[in-house]
Scaffold this active site. Structure first.
Site, mmCIF file in Angstrom:
data_model
loop_
_atom_site.group_PDB
_atom_site.id
_atom_site.type_symbol
_atom_site.label_atom_id
_atom_site.label_comp_id
_atom_site.label_asym_id
_atom_site.label_seq_id
_atom_site.Cartn_x
_atom_site.Cartn_y
_atom_site.Cartn_z
ATOM 1 N N GLY A 12 0.790 -1.239 0.000
ATOM 2 C CA GLY A 12 0.000 0.000 0.000
ATOM 3 C C GLY A 12 0.813 1.274 0.000
ATOM 4 O O GLY A 12 0.305 2.325 0.401
ATOM 5 N N SER A 13 2.054 1.247 -0.489
ATOM 6 C CA SER A 13 2.844 2.487 -0.463
ATOM 7 C C SER A 13 2.300 3.513 -1.462
ATOM 8 O O SER A 13 2.355 4.723 -1.204
ATOM 9 C CB SER A 13 4.329 2.212 -0.702
ATOM 10 N N ASN A 14 1.766 3.067 -2.591
ATOM 11 C CA ASN A 14 1.164 4.030 -3.527
ATOM 12 C C ASN A 14 -0.082 4.657 -2.927
ATOM 13 O O ASN A 14 -0.315 5.856 -3.089
ATOM 14 C CB ASN A 14 0.858 3.364 -4.872
ATOM 15 N N LEU A 91 -7.261 -9.040 -12.125
ATOM 16 C CA LEU A 91 -7.902 -8.444 -13.307
ATOM 17 C C LEU A 91 -9.343 -8.079 -12.951
ATOM 18 O O LEU A 91 -9.987 -8.781 -12.182
ATOM 19 C CB LEU A 91 -7.934 -9.460 -14.436
ATOM 20 N N ASN A 106 -4.677 2.766 -12.934
ATOM 21 C CA ASN A 106 -3.737 1.789 -12.386
ATOM 22 C C ASN A 106 -2.324 2.340 -12.520
ATOM 23 O O ASN A 106 -2.058 3.189 -13.365
ATOM 24 C CB ASN A 106 -3.840 0.471 -13.173
ATOM 25 N N HIS A 108 1.681 0.872 -12.963
ATOM 26 C CA HIS A 108 2.439 -0.343 -13.263
ATOM 27 C C HIS A 108 3.931 0.004 -13.296
ATOM 28 O O HIS A 108 4.311 1.025 -13.880
ATOM 29 C CB HIS A 108 1.998 -0.922 -14.615
ATOM 30 N N ASP A 144 -2.771 -4.503 -17.709
ATOM 31 C CA ASP A 144 -1.803 -3.405 -17.838
ATOM 32 C C ASP A 144 -1.833 -2.803 -19.245
ATOM 33 O O ASP A 144 -0.800 -2.694 -19.919
ATOM 34 C CB ASP A 144 -0.383 -3.925 -17.504
ATOM 35 N N GLU A 173 6.876 6.237 -9.023
ATOM 36 C CA GLU A 173 5.464 5.819 -8.954
ATOM 37 C C GLU A 173 4.702 6.759 -8.020
ATOM 38 O O GLU A 173 3.619 7.262 -8.346
ATOM 39 C CB GLU A 173 5.334 4.388 -8.408
HETATM 40 C C1 GAR Z 1 3.775 -1.213 -7.190
HETATM 41 O O1 GAR Z 1 5.107 -1.285 -7.612
HETATM 42 C C2 GAR Z 1 2.826 -1.184 -8.377
HETATM 43 O O2 GAR Z 1 3.340 -0.474 -9.461
HETATM 44 C C3 GAR Z 1 2.703 -2.658 -8.694
HETATM 45 O O3 GAR Z 1 2.609 -3.269 -7.434
HETATM 46 C C4 GAR Z 1 3.353 -2.506 -6.483
HETATM 47 C C5 GAR Z 1 2.461 -2.231 -5.302
HETATM 48 O O4 GAR Z 1 3.173 -1.583 -4.289
HETATM 49 N N1 GAR Z 1 1.543 -2.922 -9.509
HETATM 50 C C6 GAR Z 1 1.522 -3.793 -10.505
HETATM 51 O O5 GAR Z 1 2.461 -4.514 -10.792
HETATM 52 C C7 GAR Z 1 0.215 -3.855 -11.295
HETATM 53 N N2 GAR Z 1 0.348 -4.673 -12.459
HETATM 54 P P1 GAR Z 1 2.406 -0.786 -3.143
HETATM 55 O O6 GAR Z 1 1.382 -1.796 -2.566
HETATM 56 O O7 GAR Z 1 3.470 -0.446 -2.147
HETATM 57 O O8 GAR Z 1 1.748 0.399 -3.769
#
Ligand code: GAR
Length: 203
Positions: A12-14, A91, A106, A108, A144, A173
């Protein structure tokens, strides 16, 4: 204020980066709900610590269509207008995409269309690319794949490892996800084919 619904599966950092920018007033929106599909998703706890409505809707064992109907209902119940996938590793069904037309984003961790799917940073590293990065895009029914809102490039150094590369991509990101949201919520834009076009503001 535009209501956001965040879907996540893990760290969940994003989500945290977006929540920080929302709290700072840089993204004119309100996080109406955070939904995790996995019980061990750390992002759920951090959402609760922020005082946000955060629920677990376990997806294990459910087919895509019936799970997504639960998701749609939970998002609609709190009036969500924009759906933000933040490390949501599933998906979405056609019905879900139709429920929020041009309102699902999203992120990626590669420069799409290169390296869709799991472990994009490792895929890029193993391929030997000199430049990778990340992509914010609208979501369609393919993995994606939808129209691109923003991308950021990250140079691969000789002494990089997949982990160090992933860390630098993650910084980008966090930056471009909030920036994409800010622009989509405050500027004029349209989608032509696969192109997301922002209009210069007038006056
Ligand atoms: C992130 O790097 C995101 O870009 C990737 O999962 C990670 C989640 O990190 N998403 C994908 O690969 C989607 N196809 P987070 O939970 O710390 O945000």
């Amino acid at each position: 204020m535009t209501k956001l619904g965040i879907l996540l599966s893990g760290r969940g950092s994003n989500f945290q980066a977006i929540a920080d920018q929302v709290a700072a007033g840089n993204v004119p929106a309100e996080i109406a709900i955070v939904i995790a599909n996995r019980p061990d998703a750390l992002g759920l706890e951090s959402a609760r610590e922020r005082g946000l409505k955060a629920i677990l809707l376990p997806s294990k064992g459910l087919d895509r269509e019936s799970y997504d109907r639960q998701l749609i209902a939970a998002l609609r119940e709190v009036g969500v207008e924009w759906v933000v996938l933040a490390g949501y590793m599933r998906l979405l069904s056609a019905e879900f995409i139709r429920a929020f037309p041009q309102r699902i984003l999203n992120i990626h961790p590669s420069l799409l269309p290169a390296f869709p799917g799991l472990d994009a940073q490792h895929q890029a590293f193993d391929y030997g690319v000199k430049v990778s990065g990340c992509t914010v895009h609208f979501v369609d029914e393919h993995l994606d794949h939808g129209p691109i809102v923003m991308q950021a490039a990250v140079t691969v150094a000789n002494d990089d490892t997949p982990e160090s590369l992933s860390e630098r991509i993650l910084v980008e990101e966090h930056r471009i996800y909030s920036e994409s949201l800010r622009r989509l919520l405050t500027e004029e834009w349209r989608i032509e084919g696969r192109r997301v076009l922002f209009s210069p503001s007038i006056g």
